[in-house]
Design a protein around this motif. Structure first.
Motif, PDB file in Angstrom:
ATOM      1  N   CYS A 175      24.212  11.243 -20.912  1.00  0.00           N
ATOM      2  CA  CYS A 175      23.256  11.155 -19.810  1.00  0.00           C
ATOM      3  C   CYS A 175      22.739   9.728 -19.689  1.00  0.00           C
ATOM      4  O   CYS A 175      23.138   8.851 -20.450  1.00  0.00           O
ATOM      5  N   SER A 176      21.821   9.510 -18.750  1.00  0.00           N
ATOM      6  CA  SER A 176      21.205   8.196 -18.582  1.00  0.00           C
ATOM      7  C   SER A 176      19.966   8.083 -19.465  1.00  0.00           C
ATOM      8  O   SER A 176      19.482   9.067 -20.031  1.00  0.00           O
ATOM      9  N   THR A 177      19.419   6.872 -19.543  1.00  0.00           N
ATOM     10  CA  THR A 177      18.306   6.588 -20.455  1.00  0.00           C
ATOM     11  C   THR A 177      17.114   7.511 -20.239  1.00  0.00           C
ATOM     12  O   THR A 177      16.544   8.049 -21.189  1.00  0.00           O
ATOM     13  N   VAL A 180      17.386  11.233 -21.840  1.00  0.00           N
ATOM     14  CA  VAL A 180      17.778  11.457 -23.234  1.00  0.00           C
ATOM     15  C   VAL A 180      16.922  12.539 -23.883  1.00  0.00           C
ATOM     16  O   VAL A 180      17.430  13.443 -24.562  1.00  0.00           O
ATOM     17  N   ASP A 193      23.681   7.642 -24.384  1.00  0.00           N
ATOM     18  CA  ASP A 193      23.163   7.029 -23.164  1.00  0.00           C
ATOM     19  C   ASP A 193      24.296   6.202 -22.556  1.00  0.00           C
ATOM     20  O   ASP A 193      24.662   5.156 -23.082  1.00  0.00           O
ATOM     21  N   THR A 195      24.454   4.301 -20.144  1.00  0.00           N
ATOM     22  CA  THR A 195      24.127   2.953 -19.673  1.00  0.00           C
ATOM     23  C   THR A 195      24.199   1.934 -20.806  1.00  0.00           C
ATOM     24  O   THR A 195      24.193   0.723 -20.560  1.00  0.00           O
TER      25      THR A 195
END
Length: 208
Positions: A175-177, A180, A193, A195
């Motif tokens: 997933c993205s930051t 989380v 993460d 990204t």
């Protein structure tokens, strides 16, 4: 009865809340008094009608003018061939045009709603939850196997994380930051993460 529908493509402004004819179940259908319904990723596309999709849904005007596939409610009537349900049963599952006071569904597209689950919870399960379950079953997950869920905070992904954990898997969610903590809260053993880390380039391998 009241229902939400649209007669032209566009933004949510094209939606109308109007009186429509109450559906009548055929011999193999169940008539449900809707208590909760939800939208999925396909619904905005049906409403807005991007050009590629219009080749299937109608070029100038939509062929299908109602939204919604997930539903939860109470059985009001059943067709003569229906054996799994009776009037008064609380059910949830998949139907068409569920943003209405009543909807008809195939018998095999419904299950009994557990008493511990609210109508609102049950009304958001079907499309995403069944998709996640089907995918994981095809993976034939065994306890202790390592499972990677890419897109762990989407509709399907959130169900997939929880179902995989319930099957005894060691789950990694991607997933993205900002999400989380959410992925950890629904049971993921590890979170990547995307990204900050490209999971396709590390040495970790997964069974599913």
């Amino acid at each position: 009865m009241k229902a939400i529908h649209f007669c032209e493509y566009g933004s949510p402004d094209v939606l109308k809340f109007e009186d429509v004819e109450k559906p009548v179940p055929n011999d193999n259908q169940v008539l449900i008094k809707v208590r909760a319904a939800s939208l999925n990723f396909i619904d905005p596309g049906l409403m807005r009608g991007p050009l590629p999709l219009r080749l299937m849904t109608g070029l100038r005007k939509p062929k299908r003018t109602h939204l919604g596939t997930d539903v939860a409610g109470q059985v009001e009537a059943v067709g003569k061939n229906v054996t799994l349900f009776k009037a008064g049963d609380e059910v949830f599952g998949v139907a068409r045009s569920t943003l209405a006071e009543y909807v008809c569904a195939r018998e095999r597209a419904l299950v009994i709603k557990p008493a511990s689950v609210t109508f609102e919870q049950a009304g958001s399960i079907a499309w995403a939850g069944f998709t996640a379950l089907q995918g994981l079953r095809q993976g034939n997950i065994q306890p202790g196997q390592k499972v990677l869920i890419n897109g762990a905070t989407g509709g399907v992904g959130t169900f997939a994380v929880q179902i995989a954990k319930s099957l005894g898997a060691e789950v990694t969610g991607v997933c993205s930051t900002g999400k989380v903590d959410l992925v950890r809260s629904i049971g993921a053993d590890h979170v990547i993460d995307y990204t900050k880390e490209d999971f396709t380039k590390d040495d970790q391998r997964y069974d599913v």
